[in-house]
Design a protein around this motif. Structure first.
Motif, PDB file in Angstrom:
ATOM      1  N   LYS A 275       0.877  -1.178   0.000  1.00  0.00           N
ATOM      2  CA  LYS A 275       0.000   0.000   0.000  1.00  0.00           C
ATOM      3  C   LYS A 275       0.906   1.217   0.000  1.00  0.00           C
ATOM      4  O   LYS A 275       1.880   1.250   0.754  1.00  0.00           O
ATOM      5  CB  LYS A 275      -0.892   0.018   1.246  1.00  0.00           C
ATOM      6  CG  LYS A 275      -1.852  -1.157   1.328  1.00  0.00           C
ATOM      7  CD  LYS A 275      -2.642  -1.114   2.624  1.00  0.00           C
ATOM      8  CE  LYS A 275      -3.342  -2.438   2.885  1.00  0.00           C
ATOM      9  NZ  LYS A 275      -3.937  -2.487   4.223  1.00  0.00           N
TER      10      LYS A 275
ATOM     11  N   LEU B  83      -4.042  -6.639  -1.576  1.00  0.00           N
ATOM     12  CA  LEU B  83      -3.878  -7.836  -2.419  1.00  0.00           C
ATOM     13  C   LEU B  83      -4.559  -7.683  -3.779  1.00  0.00           C
ATOM     14  O   LEU B  83      -4.312  -8.469  -4.695  1.00  0.00           O
ATOM     15  CB  LEU B  83      -4.459  -9.064  -1.707  1.00  0.00           C
ATOM     16  CG  LEU B  83      -3.783  -9.479  -0.402  1.00  0.00           C
ATOM     17  CD1 LEU B  83      -4.559 -10.593   0.271  1.00  0.00           C
ATOM     18  CD2 LEU B  83      -2.346  -9.914  -0.666  1.00  0.00           C
TER      19      LEU B  83
ATOM     20  N   ALA C 296      -2.334  -7.453  -6.898  1.00  0.00           N
ATOM     21  CA  ALA C 296      -1.554  -8.691  -7.078  1.00  0.00           C
ATOM     22  C   ALA C 296      -2.443  -9.739  -7.745  1.00  0.00           C
ATOM     23  O   ALA C 296      -2.012 -10.456  -8.656  1.00  0.00           O
ATOM     24  CB  ALA C 296      -1.041  -9.191  -5.731  1.00  0.00           C
TER      25      ALA C 296
HETATM   26  P1  ADP Z   1      -5.703  -2.100  -1.712  1.00  0.00           P
HETATM   27  O1  ADP Z   1      -6.523  -3.161  -1.092  1.00  0.00           O
HETATM   28  O2  ADP Z   1      -4.886  -1.325  -0.720  1.00  0.00           O
HETATM   29  O3  ADP Z   1      -6.491  -1.239  -2.651  1.00  0.00           O
HETATM   30  P2  ADP Z   1      -4.326  -2.953  -4.113  1.00  0.00           P
HETATM   31  O4  ADP Z   1      -3.383  -4.092  -4.357  1.00  0.00           O
HETATM   32  O5  ADP Z   1      -5.583  -2.961  -4.924  1.00  0.00           O
HETATM   33  O6  ADP Z   1      -4.619  -2.922  -2.570  1.00  0.00           O
HETATM   34  O7  ADP Z   1      -3.534  -1.610  -4.391  1.00  0.00           O
HETATM   35  C1  ADP Z   1      -2.264  -1.422  -3.794  1.00  0.00           C
HETATM   36  C2  ADP Z   1      -1.995   0.048  -3.554  1.00  0.00           C
HETATM   37  O8  ADP Z   1      -1.831   0.726  -4.827  1.00  0.00           O
HETATM   38  C3  ADP Z   1      -3.110   0.801  -2.870  1.00  0.00           C
HETATM   39  O9  ADP Z   1      -3.078   0.648  -1.474  1.00  0.00           O
HETATM   40  C4  ADP Z   1      -2.824   2.228  -3.299  1.00  0.00           C
HETATM   41  O10 ADP Z   1      -1.799   2.768  -2.503  1.00  0.00           O
HETATM   42  C5  ADP Z   1      -2.292   2.055  -4.730  1.00  0.00           C
HETATM   43  N1  ADP Z   1      -3.360   2.245  -5.733  1.00  0.00           N
HETATM   44  C6  ADP Z   1      -4.065   1.292  -6.364  1.00  0.00           C
HETATM   45  N2  ADP Z   1      -4.947   1.808  -7.232  1.00  0.00           N
HETATM   46  C7  ADP Z   1      -4.816   3.157  -7.154  1.00  0.00           C
HETATM   47  C8  ADP Z   1      -5.452   4.267  -7.818  1.00  0.00           C
HETATM   48  N3  ADP Z   1      -6.413   4.097  -8.735  1.00  0.00           N
HETATM   49  N4  ADP Z   1      -5.021   5.517  -7.477  1.00  0.00           N
HETATM   50  C9  ADP Z   1      -4.057   5.697  -6.552  1.00  0.00           C
HETATM   51  N5  ADP Z   1      -3.433   4.706  -5.897  1.00  0.00           N
HETATM   52  C10 ADP Z   1      -3.792   3.444  -6.197  1.00  0.00           C
END
Ligand code: ADP
Length: 264
Positions: free
Chosen positions: A208, A222, A225
């Motif tokens: 994150k 996750l 991923a």
């Molecule tokens: P989460 O459950 O935290 O959303 P993800 O694996 O989907 O986990 O995303 C990992 C991290 O990538 C997020 O915590 C965030 O920091 C960043 N992230 C993902 N999508 C976006 C987006 N559209 N805009 C900004 N940051 C993003």
């Protein structure tokens, strides 16, 4: 001379083997580290909601919450925490299956255009609450892809959920188009964006960008991923372009179905 040569050869072989052994040992150490990190992350992600629930339950048990309204609020928060744990477990199961090649796809010809319309529709209420508009752009006809419809929806939902989470106000644009032998699905937002360094890391399990801030977003870390693994299982690729403060654009490319006559 012969003996000296033989001893020289032997010494070299021993050196080579020693080097190999060291590399195996380093790899083993690395794998152990990855496993430990993984377990530490899972424990942390489980402990956070459990600790919160314990606190609320204790307060309720001790009769400290007298107002019915406050009690209802406590129940609602605890319910949300159980949802978070369920989501985490579901995500972990998916990841495990993906990594052990145990996830089987139910592949059929799929019309991506129809799917993005449905996904947009299902997220509009949630987006509108934050003052976010969801738009859809797609041609009237798109070649079909050969895919597991539910998994494609899961991919899109993860991307749209993130777009909503990390956008305060603005627009989320869903689009689908053809590019040669690929169908390209894009999810663009006008949110907080991701720095160049973090763009490479968002695909990592549990990553994150800002743990402090993400905390209230209740993500599992996750989602992306899983997105990456699912896209690759479909022989596709997923990329991100982003500028901090401006927004992000995630693009999923999936191969079109060779024989469009298979259209059902
Ligand atoms: P989460 O459950 O935290 O959303 P993800 O694996 O989907 O986990 O995303 C990992 C991290 O990538 C997020 O915590 C965030 O920091 C960043 N992230 C993902 N999508 C976006 C987006 N559209 N805009 C900004 N940051 C993003």
């Amino acid at each position: 001379v012969d003996t000296a040569d033989e001893i020289g050869d032997l010494a070299q072989t021993i050196n080579t083997l020693a080097g190999r052994l060291e590399r195996v040992e380093q790899e083993r150490h690395h794998l152990e580290q990855v496993r430990n990190d993984f377990l530490a992350n899972v424990s942390h992600e489980l402990r956070t909601p459990l600790t919160a629930m314990q606190g609320f339950l204790e307060a309720l048990q001790d009769g400290l919450v007298e107002e019915e309204e406050a009690r209802q609020k406590y129940y609602a928060v605890m319910y949300a925490e159980t949802l978070h744990i369920s989501r985490l477990v579901d995500d972990l199961m998916d990841l495990m299956k993906l990594e052990n090649n145990e996830l089987t796809l139910a592949k059929f010809p799929v019309d991506v255009g129809g799917l993005i319309e449905k996904v947009a529709l299902s997220f509009r209420p949630e987006a509108e609450e934050k003052g976010i508009e969801i738009t859809v752009e797609r041609p009237d006809t798109l070649p079909k892809i050969y895919a597991d419809k539910d998994r494609i929806v899961q991919i899109m939902k993860n991307l749209v959920k993130n777009a909503i989470k990390f956008t305060d106000e603005g627009t989320i644009a869903l689009s689908a188009q053809t590019d040669g032998n690929w169908v390209e699905i894009a999810v663009s937002d006008t949110g907080i964006g991701i720095s160049a360094d973090d763009q490479e890391r968002v695909w990592e399990r549990f990553f994150k960008v800002d743990r402090g801030r993400s905390k209230k977003n209740k993500g599992t870390g996750l989602g992306l991923a899983i997105v990456k693994e699912l896209v690759e299982l479909h022989d596709g690729e997923v990329t991100v372009e982003s500028e901090p403060g401006k927004g992000s654009r995630f693009v999923v490319r999936l191969p079109v179905l060779d024989d469009q006559r298979m259209i059902s």
